[in-house]
Design an enzyme around this catalytic site. Structure first.
Site, PDB file in Angstrom:
ATOM      1  N   LYS A 181       0.860  -1.173   0.000  1.00 27.76           N
ATOM      2  CA  LYS A 181       0.000   0.000   0.000  1.00 27.76           C
ATOM      3  C   LYS A 181       0.906   1.236   0.000  1.00 27.76           C
ATOM      4  O   LYS A 181       1.441   1.623   1.030  1.00 27.76           O
ATOM      5  CB  LYS A 181      -0.888  -0.008   1.269  1.00 27.76           C
ATOM      6  CG  LYS A 181      -2.188   0.788   1.162  1.00 27.76           C
ATOM      7  CD  LYS A 181      -1.998   2.298   1.060  1.00 27.76           C
ATOM      8  CE  LYS A 181      -1.364   2.912   2.273  1.00 27.76           C
ATOM      9  NZ  LYS A 181      -1.179   4.410   2.088  1.00 27.76           N
ATOM     10  N   GLU A 256      10.779   1.336   9.707  1.00 26.55           N
ATOM     11  CA  GLU A 256      11.796   2.294   9.288  1.00 26.55           C
ATOM     12  C   GLU A 256      11.177   3.669   9.467  1.00 26.55           C
ATOM     13  O   GLU A 256      10.343   4.081   8.665  1.00 26.55           O
ATOM     14  CB  GLU A 256      12.184   2.042   7.828  1.00 26.55           C
ATOM     15  CG  GLU A 256      12.799   0.688   7.577  1.00 26.55           C
ATOM     16  CD  GLU A 256      14.223   0.602   8.100  1.00 26.55           C
ATOM     17  OE1 GLU A 256      14.784  -0.484   8.129  1.00 26.55           O
ATOM     18  OE2 GLU A 256      14.787   1.665   8.476  1.00 26.55           O
ATOM     19  N   CYS A 290      14.769  10.542   5.247  1.00 26.42           N
ATOM     20  CA  CYS A 290      14.811  10.174   6.656  1.00 26.42           C
ATOM     21  C   CYS A 290      16.234  10.266   7.221  1.00 26.42           C
ATOM     22  O   CYS A 290      16.421  10.289   8.425  1.00 26.42           O
ATOM     23  CB  CYS A 290      14.302   8.769   6.835  1.00 26.42           C
ATOM     24  SG  CYS A 290      15.251   7.605   5.847  1.00 26.42           S
ATOM     25  N   GLU A 387      12.156  16.519  13.283  1.00 21.73           N
ATOM     26  CA  GLU A 387      12.615  16.282  11.916  1.00 21.73           C
ATOM     27  C   GLU A 387      12.011  17.361  11.013  1.00 21.73           C
ATOM     28  O   GLU A 387      10.816  17.443  10.850  1.00 21.73           O
ATOM     29  CB  GLU A 387      12.119  14.905  11.498  1.00 21.73           C
ATOM     30  CG  GLU A 387      12.600  14.414  10.174  1.00 21.73           C
ATOM     31  CD  GLU A 387      12.052  13.023   9.886  1.00 21.73           C
ATOM     32  OE1 GLU A 387      10.866  12.781  10.150  1.00 21.73           O
ATOM     33  OE2 GLU A 387      12.817  12.178   9.427  1.00 21.73           O
TER      34      GLU A 387
HETATM   35  N1  LIG Z   1      13.516   5.142   8.163  1.00 20.20           N
HETATM   36  C1  LIG Z   1      13.325   5.145   6.858  1.00 20.20           C
HETATM   37  O1  LIG Z   1      13.871   4.326   6.097  1.00 20.20           O
HETATM   38  C2  LIG Z   1      12.396   6.171   6.255  1.00 20.20           C
HETATM   39  C3  LIG Z   1      12.369   6.285   4.868  1.00 20.20           C
HETATM   40  C4  LIG Z   1      11.494   7.236   4.318  1.00 20.20           C
HETATM   41  C5  LIG Z   1      10.682   8.030   5.126  1.00 20.20           C
HETATM   42  N2  LIG Z   1      10.743   7.890   6.475  1.00 20.20           N
HETATM   43  C6  LIG Z   1       9.950   8.742   7.340  1.00 20.20           C
HETATM   44  O2  LIG Z   1       8.610   8.916   6.809  1.00 20.20           O
HETATM   45  C7  LIG Z   1       8.135  10.220   7.119  1.00 20.20           C
HETATM   46  C8  LIG Z   1       7.695  10.916   5.850  1.00 20.20           C
HETATM   47  O3  LIG Z   1       6.917  10.047   5.058  1.00 20.20           O
HETATM   48  P1  LIG Z   1       5.338  10.128   5.120  1.00 20.20           P
HETATM   49  O4  LIG Z   1       4.876  11.525   5.306  1.00 20.20           O
HETATM   50  O5  LIG Z   1       4.792   9.344   3.986  1.00 20.20           O
HETATM   51  O6  LIG Z   1       5.040   9.330   6.468  1.00 20.20           O
HETATM   52  P2  LIG Z   1       3.618   8.912   7.025  1.00 20.20           P
HETATM   53  O7  LIG Z   1       3.918   8.143   8.232  1.00 20.20           O
HETATM   54  O8  LIG Z   1       2.671  10.033   7.095  1.00 20.20           O
HETATM   55  O9  LIG Z   1       3.010   7.912   5.893  1.00 20.20           O
HETATM   56  C9  LIG Z   1       3.722   6.753   5.532  1.00 20.20           C
HETATM   57  C10 LIG Z   1       2.715   5.729   4.994  1.00 20.20           C
HETATM   58  O10 LIG Z   1       1.810   5.417   6.041  1.00 20.20           O
HETATM   59  C11 LIG Z   1       0.471   5.592   5.604  1.00 20.20           C
HETATM   60  N3  LIG Z   1      -0.311   6.010   6.754  1.00 20.20           N
HETATM   61  C12 LIG Z   1      -0.418   7.243   7.294  1.00 20.20           C
HETATM   62  N4  LIG Z   1      -1.223   7.213   8.379  1.00 20.20           N
HETATM   63  C13 LIG Z   1      -1.623   5.916   8.530  1.00 20.20           C
HETATM   64  C14 LIG Z   1      -2.470   5.227   9.440  1.00 20.20           C
HETATM   65  N5  LIG Z   1      -3.065   5.856  10.457  1.00 20.20           N
HETATM   66  N6  LIG Z   1      -2.661   3.896   9.271  1.00 20.20           N
HETATM   67  C15 LIG Z   1      -2.060   3.232   8.255  1.00 20.20           C
HETATM   68  N7  LIG Z   1      -1.262   3.815   7.352  1.00 20.20           N
HETATM   69  C16 LIG Z   1      -1.044   5.146   7.491  1.00 20.20           C
HETATM   70  C17 LIG Z   1       0.553   6.620   4.516  1.00 20.20           C
HETATM   71  O11 LIG Z   1      -0.551   6.508   3.634  1.00 20.20           O
HETATM   72  C18 LIG Z   1       1.861   6.224   3.833  1.00 20.20           C
HETATM   73  O12 LIG Z   1       1.614   5.152   2.942  1.00 20.20           O
HETATM   74  C19 LIG Z   1       9.301  10.939   7.775  1.00 20.20           C
HETATM   75  O13 LIG Z   1       9.177  10.890   9.165  1.00 20.20           O
HETATM   76  C20 LIG Z   1      10.523  10.127   7.339  1.00 20.20           C
HETATM   77  O14 LIG Z   1      11.588  10.239   8.250  1.00 20.20           O
HETATM   78  C21 LIG Z   1      11.594   6.965   7.069  1.00 20.20           C
HETATM   79  O1  LIG Z   2      14.141   8.556   3.380  1.00 19.87           O
HETATM   80  C1  LIG Z   2      15.052   7.713   3.528  1.00 19.87           C
HETATM   81  C2  LIG Z   2      15.143   6.586   2.538  1.00 19.87           C
HETATM   82  O2  LIG Z   2      15.574   5.443   3.193  1.00 19.87           O
HETATM   83  C3  LIG Z   2      15.899   7.006   1.323  1.00 19.87           C
HETATM   84  S1  LIG Z   2      17.556   6.487   1.254  1.00 19.87           S
HETATM   85  O3  LIG Z   2      17.536   5.020   1.432  1.00 19.87           O
HETATM   86  O4  LIG Z   2      18.331   7.154   2.310  1.00 19.87           O
HETATM   87  O5  LIG Z   2      18.046   6.883  -0.093  1.00 19.87           O
END
Ligand SMILES: NC(=O)c1ccc[n+]([C@@H]2O[C@H](COP(=O)([O-])OP(=O)(O)OC[C@H]3O[C@@H](n4cnc5c(N)ncnc54)[C@H](O)[C@@H]3O)[C@@H](O)[C@H]2O)c1
Ligand SMILES: O=C[C@H](O)CS(=O)(=O)O
Length: 484
Positions: A181, A256, A290, A387
């Site tokens: 998803k 993650e 992230c 963040e």
């Molecule tokens: N650690 C990592 O590898 C990594 C990588 C990329 C992004 N991130 C983190 O993700 C965040 C930004 O991405 P984002 O805005 O998409 O995050 P988000 O948590 O808002 O959404 C991520 C996913 O979760 C879904 N989602 C949101 N609320 C939900 C709920 N209540 N129940 C089920 N699913 C739900 C969204 O539709 C999306 O598919 C930042 O905090 C970033 O640090 C972490």
């Molecule tokens: O947002 C963080 C993702 O993991 C991207 S990357 O793997 O650092 O390129």
């Protein structure tokens, strides 16, 4: 209209059991281009019942897929890898259109996404067990690893391709089936990956790609006892919710989550290298990764020189729509992302920070923001604790190694950290003292398919990529056989 060489990759249906379907009630989600705000597509908003259908399809496909010889899964995954590489330009065009990142970055992400499929195509053949010397001569003990079963993946918008293959590739390599998803902001790339999976010969039901209301779909995936594994990439806030929703069925989790990366520059650093590292780590994807440096700590002796050099390089960054040649900073994902950046800057300035460059919305309007550098940042500011997820580099001054380690670790997050020094003894001390899952020494870019990607503390659970990544989709079984 998104210009693609392969028009088949523009898909506005969901993939379930080898069928491309709309929502039974006709509901749709609009997909917009963050640079223009214009609607570029509509995809189905599937119901919870249709999410249940996706789970059932994955369950039905599991026996056939998990019983394939590993090398047969390898061959199919390698075809998926080849197709992703061959269609990287189209995947990049889709990413730039729906997420906004510059085309060169999007192309890089498509190849990065492909690298996880290539890596785990090989790892499929290396799921080894072990024999254990039995406590008695009448027994034999072996340990085997088996696929965990039906898996779900919920992924973020900032890396629309790589965050999907970083989960689907190890899952399928392990013999699992999966429901993906993607984020509602970036479904087109995910659906295109589904098209290429079909073309690669991934059988019906092995991989589903569904779009819809996040809470509704997430609620179904987490509540289902058929789903034995959930891999989530996104904010720590949502990670907590999904962890709690998964508790009743004791799911295996990979999380993650968010980060708050410190970037430390010591007096003895190669300053030019440190500036380039900070630029790459901070402004990649307009600061929406992230592992972006969220706090830049510079030792007093080089603070002014570092600040001057960094500002000069930031001034050369080109802000614009991602398809335009030479653009290095695209738009932020939406208005709330811009408001968060403005809130962090206003808070910092009110608490004594000094603006060195940027600090305003860009003249291009929409969600474009000027790359920004702040000096005189302190731990009391929001930008030190939250963040930012935008193109803002706050510079903090420090005097001693002990002081900066304490500041760097003063956060609930623990994903990535970076430091620059030419001193080998300091390298070991600092690398071991930083409370993070990943540490870059003299580099601002640490993400690749061969190393274990993941965080500690409230940045998550588990690792993706590397030979560790496939273990997230395996269960250990031990056999004790009495032979006497
Ligand atoms: N650690 C990592 O590898 C990594 C990588 C990329 C992004 N991130 C983190 O993700 C965040 C930004 O991405 P984002 O805005 O998409 O995050 P988000 O948590 O808002 O959404 C991520 C996913 O979760 C879904 N989602 C949101 N609320 C939900 C709920 N209540 N129940 C089920 N699913 C739900 C969204 O539709 C999306 O598919 C930042 O905090 C970033 O640090 C972490
Ligand atoms: O947002 C963080 C993702 O993991 C991207 S990357 O793997 O650092 O390129």
């Amino acid at each position: 209209m998104i210009k693609l060489k392969n028009s088949a990759l523009m898909r506005d249906r969901c993939l379930i059991n080898g069928e491309w379907i709309s929502a039974s009630d006709g509901r749709e989600i609009e997909v917009d281009n963050p640079a223009s705000g214009k609607i570029i597509a509509r995809v189905p908003s599937l119901t919870g019942s249709e999410a249940e259908t996706a789970i059932a399809a994955a369950k039905a496909a599991l026996p056939g897929w998990s019983r394939l010889a590993a090398k047969d899964r390898t061959a199919i995954l390698r075809r998926w890898f080849t197709l992703i590489v061959e269609n990287a330009d189209d995947l990049a065009a889709l990413m730039t259109a729906e997420q906004g990142k510059p085309l060169a970055e999007a192309k890089g992400e498509a190849l990065y996404a492909a690298s996880f499929v290539e890596w785990f195509a090989e790892e499929a053949k290396r799921v080894y067990g072990e024999t254990v010397p039995a406590p008695g001569t009448d027994k034999r003990i072996i340990v085997m690893k088996q696929p965990i079963g039906v898996c779900a993946a919920i992924t973020p918008w900032n890396f629309p391709a790589a965050m999907i293959t970083r989960k689907a590739a190890p899952a399928l390599a392990a013999g699992c089936t999966m429901i993906v998803k993607p984020a509602e902001q970036t479904p087109l790339t995910a659906l295109a990956l589904g098209v290429l999976a079909e073309q690669a010969g991934i059988p019906a039901g092995v991989l589903q790609v569904i779009t819809g209301d996040a809470k509704e779909i997430g609620g179904v995936l987490t509540a289902s006892d058929t789903v034995r594994k959930l891999s989530f990439t996104g904010s720590t806030e949502v990670g907590r919710i999904l962890m709690a929703q998964s508790a009743p069925t004791i799911k295996k989790l990979s999380l993650e989550l968010g980060g708050n990366a410190p970037f430390i520059v010591f007096d003895d650093a190669d300053l030019d290298a440190a500036v380039e590292g900070a630029l790459a780590s901070k402004y990649r994807n307009a600061g929406q990764t992230c592992v972006c440096s969220n706090r830049i700590y510079v030792q007093s002796g080089v603070y002014d020189a570092f600040a001057e050099k960094l500002v000069a390089r930031v001034a050369a960054l080109e802000v614009g729509e991602g398809h335009q040649p030479g653009v290095t900073i695209g738009p932020l994902i939406d208005a709330s992302a811009v408001e968060k950046v403005e809130d962090h800057i206003a808070d910092a300035l009110a608490k004594g920070a000094k603006l060195l460059i940027g600090g305003q919305r860009h003249a291009l309007g929409a969600t474009f923001y000027q790359p920004t550098v702040l000096a005189q940042a302190t731990q009391q500011m929001k930008i030190a604790r939250e963040e930012t997820f935008g193109p803002v580099a706050p510079l903090f001054r420090f005097e001693t190694e002990e002081e900066v380690i304490a500041m760097a670790n003063d956060t609930e997050f623990g994903l990535a950290a970076y430091f620059y020094t030419e001193n080998v003894r300091r390298t070991w001390r600092v690398a071991e003292a930083l409370e993070y899952g990943m540490v870059g020494h003299n580099s601002g870019l640490i993400s690749n398919e061969v190393a274990p990607f993941g965080g500690v503390k409230q940045s998550g659970l588990g690792r993706e990529g590397s030979h560790h990544g496939i273990d997230e989709y395996l269960e250990i079984k031990y056999l004790c056989s009495v032979i006497a």
